[in-house]
Write an enzyme that holds these catalytic residues in place. Sequence first.
Site, short mmCIF file in Angstrom:
data_model
loop_
_atom_site.label_atom_id
_atom_site.label_comp_id
_atom_site.label_asym_id
_atom_site.label_seq_id
_atom_site.Cartn_x
_atom_site.Cartn_y
_atom_site.Cartn_z
N THR A 199 39.17 35.37 34.63
CA THR A 199 39.81 36.65 34.31
C THR A 199 39.39 37.06 33.20
OG1 THR A 199 41.85 36.15 33.63
CG2 THR A 199 41.53 36.69 35.89
N LYS B 55 43.58 38.13 30.58
CA LYS B 55 44.54 37.33 29.92
C LYS B 55 44.59 36.91 28.48
CE LYS B 55 45.68 36.08 34.63
NZ LYS B 55 45.29 35.41 35.82
N GLU C 82 25.03 49.72 43.03
CA GLU C 82 24.83 48.56 43.82
C GLU C 82 23.56 47.64 43.34
OE1 GLU C 82 25.21 49.35 47.81
OE2 GLU C 82 27.15 49.74 47.78
N ASP D 17 38.53 26.92 37.13
CA ASP D 17 39.33 28.38 36.99
C ASP D 17 39.79 28.49 35.55
OD1 ASP D 17 40.54 30.70 36.91
OD2 ASP D 17 41.46 30.44 39.28
N1 PLP Z 1 43.04 32.31 38.86
C1 PLP Z 1 44.27 31.79 38.04
C2 PLP Z 1 44.28 30.60 37.45
C3 PLP Z 1 45.12 32.85 37.87
O1 PLP Z 1 46.23 32.72 37.25
C4 PLP Z 1 44.94 34.24 38.39
C5 PLP Z 1 45.93 35.27 38.16
O2 PLP Z 1 47.04 35.13 37.98
C6 PLP Z 1 43.73 34.45 39.04
C7 PLP Z 1 42.81 33.54 39.31
C8 PLP Z 1 43.61 35.72 39.94
O3 PLP Z 1 43.48 36.86 38.75
P1 PLP Z 1 43.37 38.32 39.50
O4 PLP Z 1 44.90 38.49 39.44
O5 PLP Z 1 42.67 39.13 38.57
O6 PLP Z 1 42.93 38.33 41.00
#
Ligand code: PLP
Length: 415
Positions: free
Chosen positions: A222, A225, A52, A196
């Site tokens: 993430t 992917k 932590e 994102d």
């Molecule tokens: N953001 C986007 C654009 C996504 O497509 C995804 C997952 O498909 C996520 C966030 C969330 O990722 P996680 O499944 O690791 O929580």
Amino acid sequence: MKLSESDSQIYQLIKKEIEREEYSLILIASENYVGEDILDAMSCVLTNKYAEGYPSKRFYSGCRYLDEIESIAIDRAKELFKAEHANVQPHSGSSANMAVLHGVLKPGDRILGMDITHGGHLTHGARASFSGKFYSSFGYKVSRETEMIDYEEVERVAREVRPRLIIAGASAYPRFIDFERFRKIADSVGAYLMVDIAHIAGLVVAGEHPDPVRHAHFVTTTTHKTMRGPRGGLILCKEEFAKAIDAAVFPGIQGGPLMHVIAAKAVSLKNAMTDEFKEYQRQIIKNAKHLCASMEKKGYRIVSGGTDNHLFLVDLTSKNITGKEAQEALERSGIMLNRNLIPFDTKGPNITSGIRIGTPAVTTRGMKEPEMEIIAELIHRVLERIDDGAFQDEVKEEVKALCSRFPFYAKIYPL
Ligand code: PLP
């Protein structure tokens, strides 16, 4: 004791899953195959350790090597994405998004993200998610004519809603996103911009998609992917927000970091700096464009008329097939993809009028344009005989034969 001895039930199921992944065509746009180096890092003693806090500011003793590992991961993330600050601790993409919202907003603040029925993610303000429950959320949609983001419409909605934070980025959007334009819109209403790039991060670092890092206040992604790393999340931001973001991740929404996953993130970030990775990302896009064009030639309507990235959406309305039916028949044939809403879909999310197809995983196996034509043909044949289970079983054998020509885990595990 070895897993095969301590729990043969779980061991056997893992073996079956390795075989399923090896002999299926994985066209789920958010999935990939990680290499042996990532698997090694994830399945090691780092899972034992509590850490932590952050490097050199831990709440536990014995963190010397973990500090080094996390610092390497942070430095690599900053270098790769040319970011001022990186937090590598989010357990997932959803946690990364939750941390940003938690870090800079108050409950009830207004957020504006892409509507989930038009390609946005749950965490961008959907009612079922924390993002729609704890914040006052609004959505923008794609244009009915072009099925692409209409930036003037986003601007109009932003003026009307006056959000504290705008979210750009998507889970099912096949076109480039103009992040510079999004920043201008955010500035014009005094909002933060969070981008994102969970799906497109690999394309971004390879220079194959416009880069959001210099435009956005916060970038989340993430790592599993197109990045082809372990399942996890990552946040990048300007230095001025570093403290708020770090505090939002820990102790804000998480406890101990998953240090084995952070080590694997560091490995994947190093891999992403290579020319081989850049070439891989270029091939993902070439394959997506080729597979998309091959489907179109066979008479399928492609949402927005094509793709700029690693995925595309097929509208099955004119074929009188639902996305659910297509997904199930294809799964029986060894072809894995997911049903997906198309913009302005008249069906619900469990049925849908479309499917989403992505090429990161098949590209990892080494498949190229000639294989994309074979895949389009296989998909077409299954969809033409949607109710013929025996035929689908035959196709499964063809899929297995194709996969066997591009071994991946068969090179590591005895299958
Ligand atoms: N953001 C986007 C654009 C996504 O497509 C995804 C997952 O498909 C996520 C966030 C969330 O990722 P996680 O499944 O690791 O929580």
